[in-house]
Design a protein around this motif. Structure first.
Motif, short mmCIF file in Angstrom:
data_model
loop_
_atom_site.label_atom_id
_atom_site.label_comp_id
_atom_site.label_asym_id
_atom_site.label_seq_id
_atom_site.Cartn_x
_atom_site.Cartn_y
_atom_site.Cartn_z
N TYR A 1 0.83 -1.20 0.00
CA TYR A 1 0.00 0.00 0.00
C TYR A 1 0.87 1.25 0.00
O TYR A 1 1.97 1.26 0.53
CB TYR A 1 -0.91 0.01 1.23
CG TYR A 1 -1.85 -1.17 1.28
CD1 TYR A 1 -3.12 -1.08 0.73
CD2 TYR A 1 -1.45 -2.38 1.84
CE1 TYR A 1 -3.97 -2.16 0.76
CE2 TYR A 1 -2.29 -3.46 1.87
CZ TYR A 1 -3.56 -3.35 1.32
OH TYR A 1 -4.41 -4.44 1.34
N PRO B 1 -0.88 0.43 6.27
CA PRO B 1 -1.61 0.60 7.54
C PRO B 1 -0.94 -0.17 8.66
O PRO B 1 -1.34 -1.29 8.96
CB PRO B 1 -3.01 0.06 7.22
CG PRO B 1 -2.81 -0.89 6.10
CD PRO B 1 -1.57 -0.52 5.37
N PRO C 1 -0.20 -0.41 12.61
CA PRO C 1 -0.60 0.12 13.91
C PRO C 1 0.59 0.77 14.62
O PRO C 1 1.69 0.23 14.62
CB PRO C 1 -1.08 -1.11 14.68
CG PRO C 1 -1.46 -2.08 13.63
CD PRO C 1 -0.52 -1.84 12.49
N GLN D 1 2.64 -1.23 17.18
CA GLN D 1 3.14 -2.54 16.81
C GLN D 1 4.62 -2.43 16.48
O GLN D 1 5.08 -1.42 15.94
CB GLN D 1 2.37 -3.03 15.58
CG GLN D 1 2.35 -4.52 15.43
CD GLN D 1 1.27 -4.94 14.46
OE1 GLN D 1 1.24 -4.48 13.32
NE2 GLN D 1 0.36 -5.79 14.91
N ARG E 1 6.96 -6.71 4.26
CA ARG E 1 5.91 -7.64 4.66
C ARG E 1 5.53 -8.56 3.49
O ARG E 1 5.35 -9.77 3.66
CB ARG E 1 4.67 -6.87 5.12
CG ARG E 1 3.52 -7.79 5.52
CD ARG E 1 2.23 -7.07 5.74
NE ARG E 1 2.11 -6.58 7.11
CZ ARG E 1 1.00 -6.04 7.60
NH1 ARG E 1 -0.07 -5.93 6.86
NH2 ARG E 1 0.96 -5.60 8.83
#
Lengths: 524, 296, 264
Positions: free
Chosen positions: C85, C89, C91, C94, C158
């Protein structure tokens, strides 16, 4: 190229946290004797069920309903006039202590030393006023000066006055200072700076907060009767002591209606401030409500005149706290018990609130949403003291009942706040995980909770500050802690013991507030 | 701005002055209003449910109205200590007090005991226990939960505590937990429901509840009885007109069980007749209270 | 076919975002998606990532229609598709290790996922992915301590860790400086090539698209303006594609405000 070690640098603290948290909870459970398994015990459930089953049908006895109506009116009148008194007390104190009106910060004038001392003194007064729970103020005033609704009004006025004084001052301090600074530079007085610069900016927020406090005052005055200070609490206390389920049922229905009504009125009023006509309507409504309240309460006050001399005598006896070692040990136990009850209750409520917030904010089956929201309203709308009395019935006398009562009531409060947080959390992190094939629970734990958690923890810590005061008064219904000792001391007119206990309450609530503030800053 | 506009008197603590002024100002009107002379305000320690107290008092109130020629009003109060405060604060004129509350009231102000029931000179308390617990002796209550009535009650707290201590039982350590139900009939309800294992209450209330069939004998059992002691009396505030005090005393003493109308009143009060009483009768209670650590 | 759109269209809130589109990507193909802001690039990628359901036509991902599948099968399909993205997104509280570890949640059982949350697992592989985007030292960092560019690269790490068969990236390098952007796009292409994965990347920079991708799709007003091999994309086509575009302004969404008062 830079590269991190494969070993988690936070390993030690994470491990410590993973081990310490359950251990602390277990230790607190052991000390307070709170065993969740007892709730599943057949006998307990049976006792509780028989009592709760008695709630239906609610009592419709004529004399009782007549009392109910009269005391409802008294409760509303106490809350309204008590809040009016609190505003009369809190606003001047806020104006005198708010840093937003300081000439030295606004235009660099050196402050007078005497003035600074006065301010320090007044801030101290504010801390004491709000540090003593309203119910304890009521208990003291009832003991000192006799019965009736006047002690309740004064108690609300004092406790909420302290709270309003602080919050008003903070609201003023959060306003942009330019207008105030310009006025200060032209030599305007404190009152003028407030009236011409800060009031126009802060008026809606000040009013909105006061209305919100009124909502809280209704709940508070509904239980004042537990200490003999008039209102619905008087009836509730009697019905609970006599284990009269039907009457408790009627009272519960009434409480729910009252809470819903005041929340509605409060919401409408807060929306009304923004328009001129709405503001005028709100002002007129407030005046009308206040006049009616005073008219309603006046005959009661005339019949039971307030004993000012008694208050004086009481205060003098009171100013000599007991400091025997034996007694201090006993108080120390009470402090520890109260602290653990509040902490454990809040911790359990965190879990309960989280579990309820998920369905309440549409993160569960859709059909579950409405019932859970209803449950949340029931949990938080029922006064904490009533939960205390029910918990005592379920778990027996002692601190375990306090834990249960706090956990249940606070789950309702936190559940609603947590759900709001969830609804305001951006959904993209969760969506991103879902689109890469993660399961529901994994999406929740990796995407949603890490975002909601800081706010949840902050809410829980705020609530804990509140719960320490509730834990201190749950003793009034037999749920252990400092409250039980205080009630006993005041019943036996052992005023110097009572003074020590109240000092302990103040220290405890101040300590918890400071700790919670420190923790919130660290987490934020 | 209230605080700012009052110039502090240098001799006094300014804070106290402020507090005094604002409290006094607010309450001036309420405080200065005097009692209407033709009204006698009567209250009673709430040793039973308020509705029961009102029911018990109604015929006695009518009788007193007739005898004294003035209006008599019953002021219900939810809490023992509040009755003491109200009597000391002249908020009520006469009260039905227990031995202990009488001692408290006479320590904190001037009060005059007028009459007591004949039965009050040899009053007792009853220990009761939940029938399912299988307990038959006081000593077996070790580690159980126990309920007194109100903390300020003579027969529901002070005297049982005093007698327990004589048997080397300190309630706070001997029992698992100690609670205060607030009233004698509430103690029975607590024991019956299993909320506590055992409790103690006024013998007279126990007898009345048993006679009225309000005790479920399958749930609550009698465990024992305390030695006798002085208890209840009718007390007036010391500042009440002396002649009125005498008239009230006479009215009580005139009650005669052979008169059916009087009999009804006496039965409701659970009295055979009323006899004069004096403060000295309650010295024993005072000593017991001091020994039990309830009076400083 | 890795990705196949048959007259697939998309409307959101009654607005037609994508006109019926037809488009195919073979396995292992690498395609850049270009076009002016608001052309529908992000929506097309969401459609291709099963984030939106088309309101017309048909979407086939890795040979399956996601909207005909039952929940478990859909999860399995989605775990084979990875998305990058523009604003990953992540957090705030985290840690990077957890955020990247979340890439394989689709392959893990719920229990394993929860275990990983309590105690980091598979740390070596996660650090490896992070090193490939040159952030090896940020493994234990909290996500809110990262800059915008670093967050973008964590988002890429990721997907590298996820190792999907279909890799979709939406403006993955918009916050990176030109050199790093070039390296990162090259990294995505190399990773996809090495694993034989299909790659569809939307790019703001035409230069990057031309430099790294053999096939370009131009999107404008929700329609495909052209779908051509790199050699056939002429300057005039590009001028027509971007005609009349206003310079876009970045808008970061503001997150929730703090609380002032404790509830009663």
């Amino acid at each position: 190229m830079l590269s991190a070690s494969l070993h988690d640098p936070a390993r030690a603290s994470r491990l410590a946290g993973l081990i310490a948290t359950p251990l602390l909870l277990l230790a607190a459970m052991a000390y307070t004797g709170f065993n969740p398994l007892l709730l599943a015990d057949g006998d307990t459930a049976g006792t509780l069920w028989r009592f709760v089953a008695d709630f239906f049908p609610p009592s419709t006895d004529g004399a009782f309903l007549h009392d109910l109506l009269r005391e409802t009116a008294t409760t509303l009148a106490i809350a309204s006039s008590g809040l009016a008194l609190a505003v009369l007390l809190g606003l001047p104190l806020a104006l005198l202590t708010s840093r937003a009106l300081e000439r030295d910060t606004l235009c660099g004038e050196a402050p007078a030393r005497g003035w600074q001392w006065l301010q320090r003194l007044l801030r101290g007064v504010l801390i004491v006023l709000r540090g003593v729970p309203d119910l304890v103020w009521a208990l003291l005033l009832v003991r000192a000066a006799g019965l009736g609704s006047l002690p309740a009004v004064l108690a609300l006025g004092l406790a909420y006055g302290g709270m309003l004084g602080k919050v008003y001052a903070e609201i003023l301090e959060s306003q942009p200072p330019q207008a105030a600074a310009a006025l200060a530079a032209s030599g305007a007085s404190r009152l003028a700076i407030f009236g011409y610069a800060l009031l126009p900016q802060a008026a809606t927020e000040l009013i909105s907060y006061s209305v919100y406090r009124w909502e809280c005052a209704i709940r508070a005055s509904a239980v004042m009767g537990f200490v003999g200070a008039g209102g619905l609490g008087l009836l509730l206390d009697t019905s609970l002591r006599m284990l009269n389920g039907g009457e408790v049922g009627s009272l519960l229905l009434l409480f729910a209606a009252l809470v819903a009504l005041t929340e509605g009125v409060s919401r409408v009023s807060r929306a009304a401030i923004h328009s001129r006509a709405g503001g005028a309507g709100l002002a007129a409504g407030t005046l009308l409500l206040l006049t009616l309240s005073l008219l309603w309460l006046w005959p009661q006050w005339r019949e039971a005149p307030f004993d000012v001399a008694g208050l004086w005598r009481f205060a003098q006896e009171f100013l000599r706290p007991t400091l025997h070692a034996d007694f201090l040990v006993q108080v120390g136990n009470g402090v520890l018990e109260t602290l653990l009850v509040s902490a454990l209750g809040s911790a359990l409520a965190f879990i309960g609130g989280a579990l309820l917030a998920l369905p309440a904010s549409n993160r569960g089956p859709r059909w579950l949403r409405a019932p859970v929201q209803l449950l949340l309203n029931l949990l938080r709308g029922t006064p904490d003291l009533l939960w205390g009395a029910l918990a005592v019935l379920a778990l027996g006398l002692g601190p375990a009942a306090g834990v249960l009562a706090l956990a249940v009531h606070t789950s309702g409060v936190l559940g609603r706040l947590f759900a709001q947080t969830l609804e305001n959390t951006p959904p993209d992190a969760e969506a991103a995980l879902r689109h890469s094939g993660a399961g529901r629970l994994a999406c929740l734990c990796y995407g949603l909770l890490p975002q909601a958690l800081p706010q949840w923890v902050a809410y829980t810590l705020y609530r804990w500050e509140n719960n320490i005061r509730i834990a201190a008064i749950l003793g009034l219904v037999g749920a252990g802690g400092l409250g039980q000792q205080l009630y006993l001391a005041l019943s036996l007119f052992q005023l110097s013991n009572a003074a020590t206990l109240i000092l302990a309450m103040l220290l405890l609530s101040w300590g918890v507030e400071s700790f919670s503030r420190w923790l919130r800053q660290r987490l934020g | 701005m209230v605080a700012a506009c009052c110039p502090p008197n240098p001799k006094d603590n300014p804070l106290m002055n402020i507090a005094k002024l604002s409290v006094a100002g607010l309450l001036l009107a309420a405080a200065t209003l005097s009692h209407a002379e033709a009204l006698l305000k009567v209250s009673a320690i709430p040793d039973e449910a308020p509705t029961e107290l009102q029911r018990k008092f109604a015929p006695l109130g009518q009788y007193l109205e007739k005898e004294l020629g003035m209006k008599v009003q019953f002021v219900p109060v939810s809490d023992y200590a509040a009755v003491v405060t109200a009597l000391n604060a002249d908020q009520i004129d006469m009260a039905w007090l227990g031995g202990f509350t009488f001692v408290q009231a006479s320590q904190r102000g001037k009060v005059v005991p007028l009459v007591q029931r004949e039965e009050d000179s040899r009053f007792t308390s009853k220990y009761i226990v939940n029938a399912d617990s299988g307990i038959s002796k006081l000593q077996q209550l070790k580690g159980k939960s126990f309920a007194f009535g109100s903390a300020s009650s003579t027969s529901g707290h002070l005297m049982p505590r005093y007698f327990l201590q004589k048997q080397h039982i300190k309630p706070e350590t001997f029992f698992k937990s100690v609670g205060y139900s607030g009233a004698h009939d509430a103690t029975v309800a607590w024991v019956a429901s299993g909320k506590v294992d055992a409790g103690v209450l006024n013998a007279s209330v126990w007898d009345k509840l048993v006679e009225a069939g309000k005790v479920d004998q399958s749930k609550v059992k009698l465990l024992g009885t305390t030695p006798p002691y002085f208890d209840y009396n009718w007390t007036v505030r010391g500042s009440l007109d002396k002649k009125l005090q005498q008239k009230i005393q006479q009215a009580f003493l005139k009650l005669n069980a052979t008169n059916p109308e009087h009999k009804a009143i006496l039965d409701l009060q659970r009295a055979s007749k009323f006899i004069p009483t004096k403060a000295a009768n309650y010295k024993g209670i005072e000593t017991a209270a001091k020994e039990a650590g309830l009076l400083q | 076919m890795s990705l196949r759109l048959d007259a697939a269209s998309l409307s959101l809130n009654g607005h037609r975002i994508l006109q019926p589109l037809t488009l195919q990507l073979a396995q292992g193909e690498q395609v850049a998606l270009i076009g002016p802001s608001g052309a529908g690039k992000s929506s097309l990628l969401l459609l291709a990532g099963s984030g939106h359901r088309p309101d017309g036509g048909n979407v086939q991902l890795l040979g399956q229609d996601p909207w005909q599948l039952r929940a478990p099968a859909l999860r399995r399909l989605r775990s084979r598709i990875g998305s990058v993205y523009q604003h990953p997104p992540l957090p705030a509280l985290q840690r990077v290790v957890t955020a990247i570890g979340a890439g394989q949640l689709g392959q893990l059982s719920t229990l394993a996922a929860l275990r990983r949350l309590l105690w980091p697992q598979d740390v070596a592989a996660i650090r490896d992915a992070l090193q490939r985007v040159q952030l090896g030292d940020k493994l234990w960092q909290r996500c809110d301590r990262l800059s915008g560019g670093q967050r973008q690269r964590v988002g890429i790490a990721r997907v590298l860790y996820q190792q999907p068969e279909l890799l979709l990236a939406d403006e993955p390098v918009s916050a990176l400086d030109p050199r790093l952007a070039d390296d990162t796009v090259a990294l995505l292409c190399a990773d996809a090539r090495a694993r034989g994965a299909t790659l569809l990347v939307s790019l703001h920079s035409v230069e990057l698209a031309l430099a790294h991708f053999p096939r370009l799709i131009g999107l404008r007003d929700g329609q495909i303006a052209f779908d051509l091999p790199r050699a056939e994309v002429t300057p005039s086509l590009l001028t027509a594609l971007y005609a009349g575009e206003q310079p876009a302004t970045a808008d970061e969404p503001a997150l929730g405000s703090g609380i002032r008062i404790a509830p009663c």
